[in-house]
Scaffold this active site. Sequence first.
Site, PDB file in Angstrom:
ATOM      1  N   HIS A 169      -1.420  -2.557   1.946  1.00  0.00           N
ATOM      2  CA  HIS A 169      -0.927  -1.451   0.585  1.00  0.00           C
ATOM      3  C   HIS A 169       0.707  -0.776  -0.047  1.00  0.00           C
ATOM      4  O   HIS A 169       0.198  -1.122  -0.659  1.00  0.00           O
ATOM      5  CB  HIS A 169      -1.620   0.346   1.479  1.00  0.00           C
ATOM      6  N   GLU A 170       1.090  -0.195   1.029  1.00  0.00           N
ATOM      7  CA  GLU A 170       2.804  -0.798   0.559  1.00  0.00           C
ATOM      8  C   GLU A 170       3.248  -1.650  -0.160  1.00  0.00           C
ATOM      9  O   GLU A 170       3.926  -1.271  -1.345  1.00  0.00           O
ATOM     10  CB  GLU A 170       3.404  -0.044   1.491  1.00  0.00           C
ATOM     11  N   GLU A 180      -2.420   4.551  -5.485  1.00  0.00           N
ATOM     12  CA  GLU A 180      -3.093   4.704  -4.277  1.00  0.00           C
ATOM     13  C   GLU A 180      -4.662   3.399  -4.014  1.00  0.00           C
ATOM     14  O   GLU A 180      -4.326   3.285  -3.163  1.00  0.00           O
ATOM     15  CB  GLU A 180      -3.285   6.219  -3.617  1.00  0.00           C
ATOM     16  N   HIS A 211       2.296  -1.680  -3.622  1.00  0.00           N
ATOM     17  CA  HIS A 211       2.833  -0.494  -5.102  1.00  0.00           C
ATOM     18  C   HIS A 211       4.097  -1.922  -5.096  1.00  0.00           C
ATOM     19  O   HIS A 211       4.203  -1.348  -6.350  1.00  0.00           O
ATOM     20  CB  HIS A 211       3.342   0.374  -4.097  1.00  0.00           C
TER      21      HIS A 211
END
Length: 264
Positions: free
Chosen positions: A135-136, A198, A139
Amino acid sequence: MIKKIGLYIMCAFLLASCSSVPLTGRRQVLLVSDQDVLSSSLSQYQEYIKTAPLSTDAKGKAMVVRVGQKIAAATEQYLKNNGLESEIQNFKWEFNLVKDDQINAFCMPGGKIVVYEGLLKIVGSDDELAVVIGHEVAHAVAKHSNERMSQELLAQYGSSIVSSALGNKSQAVQSLGGTVYGLGAQYGVMLPFSRKHESEADYMGLVFMAMAGYNPDVAVGFWQKMSAAGSGSVPEFMSTHPSDATRIRDIQNHLPEVRQYEKK
Protein backbone atom coordinates in the site's frame (compact mmCIF):
# COMPACT_ATOMS: atom_id res chain seq x y z
CA MET A 1 -9.20 39.19 -24.02
CA ILE A 2 -6.16 39.00 -21.75
CA LYS A 3 -8.13 36.89 -19.27
CA LYS A 4 -9.19 34.54 -22.07
CA ILE A 5 -5.61 34.16 -23.27
CA GLY A 6 -4.49 33.44 -19.73
CA LEU A 7 -7.22 30.84 -19.41
CA TYR A 8 -6.19 29.18 -22.68
CA ILE A 9 -2.55 29.12 -21.55
CA MET A 10 -3.55 27.66 -18.22
CA CYS A 11 -5.63 24.93 -19.87
CA ALA A 12 -2.81 24.07 -22.25
CA PHE A 13 -0.36 23.94 -19.36
CA LEU A 14 -2.60 21.62 -17.34
CA LEU A 15 -3.15 19.34 -20.33
CA ALA A 16 0.60 19.14 -20.86
CA SER A 17 1.02 18.29 -17.19
CA CYS A 18 -1.42 15.39 -17.25
CA SER A 19 -0.18 11.92 -16.47
CA SER A 20 -1.72 8.50 -15.87
CA VAL A 21 -1.41 6.40 -12.73
CA PRO A 22 0.11 2.96 -13.43
CA LEU A 23 -2.32 0.02 -13.14
CA THR A 24 -5.44 2.18 -12.67
CA GLY A 25 -5.00 4.54 -15.62
CA ARG A 26 -6.52 7.43 -13.66
CA ARG A 27 -5.57 10.80 -15.10
CA GLN A 28 -3.78 13.18 -12.77
CA VAL A 29 -2.21 16.63 -13.01
CA LEU A 30 1.46 16.74 -11.95
CA LEU A 31 2.87 20.26 -12.00
CA VAL A 32 6.02 19.44 -10.06
CA SER A 33 9.04 17.69 -11.54
CA ASP A 34 10.17 14.35 -10.10
CA GLN A 35 13.48 15.99 -9.21
CA ASP A 36 11.79 18.69 -7.12
CA VAL A 37 9.55 16.20 -5.33
CA LEU A 38 12.46 13.85 -4.57
CA SER A 39 14.67 16.70 -3.36
CA SER A 40 11.96 18.11 -1.10
CA SER A 41 10.93 14.75 0.36
CA LEU A 42 14.50 13.51 0.82
CA SER A 43 15.49 16.53 2.88
CA GLN A 44 12.43 16.02 5.11
CA TYR A 45 13.11 12.30 5.42
CA GLN A 46 16.75 12.82 6.34
CA GLU A 47 15.82 15.27 9.08
CA TYR A 48 13.27 12.81 10.43
CA ILE A 49 15.50 9.75 10.36
CA LYS A 50 18.30 11.60 12.19
CA THR A 51 16.17 11.84 15.31
CA ALA A 52 13.90 8.78 14.92
CA PRO A 53 14.62 6.06 17.52
CA LEU A 54 15.54 3.13 15.29
CA SER A 55 14.41 -0.28 16.52
CA THR A 56 16.81 -2.78 18.06
CA ASP A 57 14.45 -5.66 17.25
CA ALA A 58 16.65 -7.69 14.88
CA LYS A 59 13.86 -10.08 13.89
CA GLY A 60 11.44 -7.24 13.18
CA LYS A 61 14.01 -5.28 11.18
CA ALA A 62 14.84 -8.35 9.09
CA MET A 63 11.14 -8.86 8.38
CA VAL A 64 10.67 -5.26 7.21
CA VAL A 65 13.74 -5.43 4.96
CA ARG A 66 12.81 -8.84 3.56
CA VAL A 67 9.24 -7.90 2.64
CA GLY A 68 10.24 -4.44 1.46
CA GLN A 69 12.93 -5.70 -0.87
CA LYS A 70 10.65 -8.30 -2.44
CA ILE A 71 7.90 -5.76 -3.11
CA ALA A 72 10.42 -3.21 -4.40
CA ALA A 73 11.83 -5.80 -6.82
CA ALA A 74 8.35 -6.76 -8.04
CA THR A 75 7.43 -3.10 -8.48
CA GLU A 76 10.54 -2.39 -10.54
CA GLN A 77 9.86 -5.47 -12.66
CA TYR A 78 6.33 -4.24 -13.31
CA LEU A 79 7.68 -0.84 -14.40
CA LYS A 80 10.20 -2.50 -16.74
CA ASN A 81 7.54 -4.75 -18.26
CA ASN A 82 5.18 -1.88 -18.97
CA GLY A 83 7.43 0.66 -20.66
CA LEU A 84 8.04 2.64 -17.48
CA GLU A 85 11.66 1.67 -16.89
CA SER A 86 12.70 5.33 -16.72
CA GLU A 87 10.66 5.65 -13.51
CA ILE A 88 12.98 3.25 -11.68
CA GLN A 89 15.65 5.93 -11.39
CA ASN A 90 13.33 7.78 -9.01
CA PHE A 91 13.62 5.03 -6.38
CA LYS A 92 16.49 4.55 -3.94
CA TRP A 93 14.91 2.00 -1.64
CA GLU A 94 15.53 2.11 2.11
CA PHE A 95 13.76 0.17 4.84
CA ASN A 96 13.67 1.14 8.52
CA LEU A 97 11.87 -0.08 11.63
CA VAL A 98 11.28 2.67 14.21
CA LYS A 99 10.83 2.13 17.94
CA ASP A 100 7.36 3.57 18.37
CA ASP A 101 4.11 2.00 19.55
CA GLN A 102 1.98 3.83 16.99
CA ILE A 103 0.24 1.67 14.38
CA ASN A 104 1.93 3.40 11.49
CA ALA A 105 3.98 2.98 8.34
CA PHE A 106 4.86 5.24 5.43
CA CYS A 107 6.80 5.39 2.18
CA MET A 108 8.24 8.71 1.05
CA PRO A 109 8.70 9.52 -2.63
CA GLY A 110 11.89 7.80 -3.68
CA GLY A 111 11.14 4.60 -1.78
CA LYS A 112 12.07 5.51 1.81
CA ILE A 113 9.96 3.07 3.83
CA VAL A 114 9.45 3.33 7.58
CA VAL A 115 7.46 0.87 9.69
CA TYR A 116 6.62 1.43 13.36
CA GLU A 117 7.04 -1.33 15.94
CA GLY A 118 3.42 -0.86 16.99
CA LEU A 119 2.32 -2.14 13.60
CA LEU A 120 4.34 -5.33 13.97
CA LYS A 121 2.36 -6.18 17.10
CA ILE A 122 -0.66 -6.63 14.81
CA VAL A 123 1.11 -8.12 11.80
CA GLY A 124 1.20 -11.89 12.06
CA SER A 125 3.13 -12.85 8.93
CA ASP A 126 5.17 -11.59 5.98
CA ASP A 127 1.98 -11.68 3.92
CA GLU A 128 0.20 -9.31 6.29
CA LEU A 129 3.16 -6.92 6.39
CA ALA A 130 3.14 -7.03 2.58
CA VAL A 131 -0.40 -5.61 2.66
CA VAL A 132 0.94 -2.50 4.39
CA ILE A 133 4.21 -2.11 2.50
CA GLY A 134 2.51 -2.75 -0.84
CA HIS A 135 0.00 0.00 0.00
CA GLU A 136 2.72 2.47 0.96
CA VAL A 137 4.87 1.69 -2.10
CA ALA A 138 1.76 2.26 -4.22
CA HIS A 139 1.51 5.85 -2.94
CA ALA A 140 5.05 6.47 -4.22
CA VAL A 141 4.53 4.74 -7.57
CA ALA A 142 1.26 6.61 -8.15
CA LYS A 143 3.01 9.91 -7.29
CA HIS A 144 0.27 10.87 -4.87
CA SER A 145 2.60 13.33 -3.09
CA ASN A 146 3.29 15.12 -6.38
CA GLU A 147 -0.42 15.23 -7.13
CA ARG A 148 -1.23 16.62 -3.70
CA MET A 149 1.57 19.19 -3.97
CA SER A 150 0.33 20.20 -7.42
CA GLN A 151 -3.14 20.76 -5.99
CA GLU A 152 -1.63 22.94 -3.26
CA LEU A 153 0.29 24.96 -5.86
CA LEU A 154 -2.86 25.54 -7.88
CA ALA A 155 -4.78 26.54 -4.78
CA GLN A 156 -2.12 29.03 -3.73
CA TYR A 157 -1.02 30.45 -7.07
CA GLY A 158 -3.88 29.76 -9.47
CA SER A 159 -3.17 30.75 -13.05
CA SER A 160 -0.05 32.69 -12.03
CA ILE A 161 1.77 29.37 -11.82
CA VAL A 162 2.19 29.49 -15.60
CA SER A 163 4.13 32.74 -15.35
CA SER A 164 6.15 34.20 -12.48
CA ALA A 165 5.29 31.48 -9.97
CA LEU A 166 6.43 28.79 -12.39
CA GLY A 167 9.89 30.34 -12.48
CA ASN A 168 10.18 29.97 -8.71
CA LYS A 169 8.46 26.61 -8.48
CA SER A 170 11.37 24.91 -6.73
CA GLN A 171 11.19 27.43 -3.92
CA ALA A 172 7.41 26.99 -3.73
CA VAL A 173 7.81 23.22 -3.59
CA GLN A 174 10.28 23.48 -0.73
CA SER A 175 7.96 25.75 1.22
CA LEU A 176 5.05 23.34 0.67
CA GLY A 177 7.09 20.33 1.78
CA GLY A 178 6.11 20.72 5.42
CA THR A 179 2.45 20.91 4.47
CA VAL A 180 2.50 17.91 2.15
CA TYR A 181 4.86 15.57 4.01
CA GLY A 182 4.48 16.80 7.59
CA LEU A 183 7.40 14.74 8.87
CA GLY A 184 8.91 15.74 12.18
CA ALA A 185 8.38 15.80 15.90
CA GLN A 186 4.78 16.99 15.67
CA TYR A 187 3.55 14.25 13.36
CA GLY A 188 6.17 11.53 13.04
CA VAL A 189 4.44 10.31 9.89
CA MET A 190 3.31 11.73 6.58
CA LEU A 191 0.10 13.72 6.65
CA PRO A 192 -2.98 11.85 5.40
CA PHE A 193 -3.75 11.35 1.74
CA SER A 194 -7.25 11.76 0.38
CA ARG A 195 -9.63 8.82 0.43
CA LYS A 196 -9.34 8.60 -3.34
CA HIS A 197 -5.59 8.17 -3.03
CA GLU A 198 -5.95 5.68 -0.19
CA SER A 199 -8.40 3.52 -2.12
CA GLU A 200 -6.15 3.61 -5.18
CA ALA A 201 -3.15 2.60 -3.06
CA ASP A 202 -5.16 -0.27 -1.56
CA TYR A 203 -5.77 -1.74 -5.02
CA MET A 204 -2.27 -1.11 -6.36
CA GLY A 205 -0.72 -2.45 -3.17
CA LEU A 206 -2.62 -5.72 -3.52
CA VAL A 207 -1.27 -6.09 -7.05
CA PHE A 208 2.32 -5.35 -6.02
CA MET A 209 2.21 -7.83 -3.11
CA ALA A 210 0.74 -10.50 -5.41
CA MET A 211 3.50 -9.87 -7.94
CA ALA A 212 6.04 -10.29 -5.13
CA GLY A 213 4.67 -13.72 -4.26
CA TYR A 214 2.57 -12.80 -1.23
CA ASN A 215 -1.01 -13.91 -0.70
CA PRO A 216 -3.42 -11.00 -1.29
CA ASP A 217 -6.28 -12.94 0.32
CA VAL A 218 -4.87 -12.13 3.77
CA ALA A 219 -5.73 -8.46 3.25
CA VAL A 220 -9.35 -8.93 4.35
CA GLY A 221 -8.42 -10.55 7.66
CA PHE A 222 -5.62 -8.06 8.22
CA TRP A 223 -7.88 -5.03 7.88
CA GLN A 224 -10.38 -6.69 10.17
CA LYS A 225 -7.60 -6.95 12.78
CA MET A 226 -6.68 -3.31 12.17
CA SER A 227 -10.29 -2.33 12.75
CA ALA A 228 -10.42 -4.28 15.99
CA ALA A 229 -7.15 -2.66 17.10
CA GLY A 230 -8.94 0.67 17.03
CA SER A 231 -11.02 -0.35 20.06
CA GLY A 232 -13.59 2.30 19.24
CA SER A 233 -11.10 4.83 17.89
CA VAL A 234 -9.38 4.74 14.52
CA PRO A 235 -5.61 4.02 14.58
CA GLU A 236 -3.42 6.77 13.11
CA PHE A 237 -2.56 4.62 10.11
CA MET A 238 -6.23 4.39 9.15
CA SER A 239 -7.35 7.89 10.07
CA THR A 240 -8.37 9.01 6.58
CA HIS A 241 -8.72 5.66 4.91
CA PRO A 242 -12.12 4.54 3.68
CA SER A 243 -14.37 3.12 6.39
CA ASP A 244 -13.55 -0.42 7.48
CA ALA A 245 -16.61 -1.89 5.80
CA THR A 246 -15.98 -0.01 2.56
CA ARG A 247 -12.33 -0.97 2.45
CA ILE A 248 -12.97 -4.65 3.09
CA ARG A 249 -15.78 -4.74 0.52
CA ASP A 250 -13.57 -3.05 -2.08
CA ILE A 251 -10.70 -5.43 -1.38
CA GLN A 252 -12.99 -8.43 -1.74
CA ASN A 253 -14.19 -7.04 -5.07
CA HIS A 254 -10.61 -6.54 -6.27
CA LEU A 255 -9.28 -9.96 -5.28
CA PRO A 256 -10.45 -11.93 -8.37
CA GLU A 257 -8.60 -9.48 -10.63
CA VAL A 258 -5.58 -9.21 -8.32
CA ARG A 259 -5.09 -12.99 -8.30
CA GLN A 260 -4.24 -12.77 -12.01
CA TYR A 261 -1.02 -11.01 -10.99
CA GLU A 262 0.09 -13.68 -8.53
CA LYS A 263 3.64 -14.87 -9.00
CA LYS A 264 3.71 -18.29 -10.64
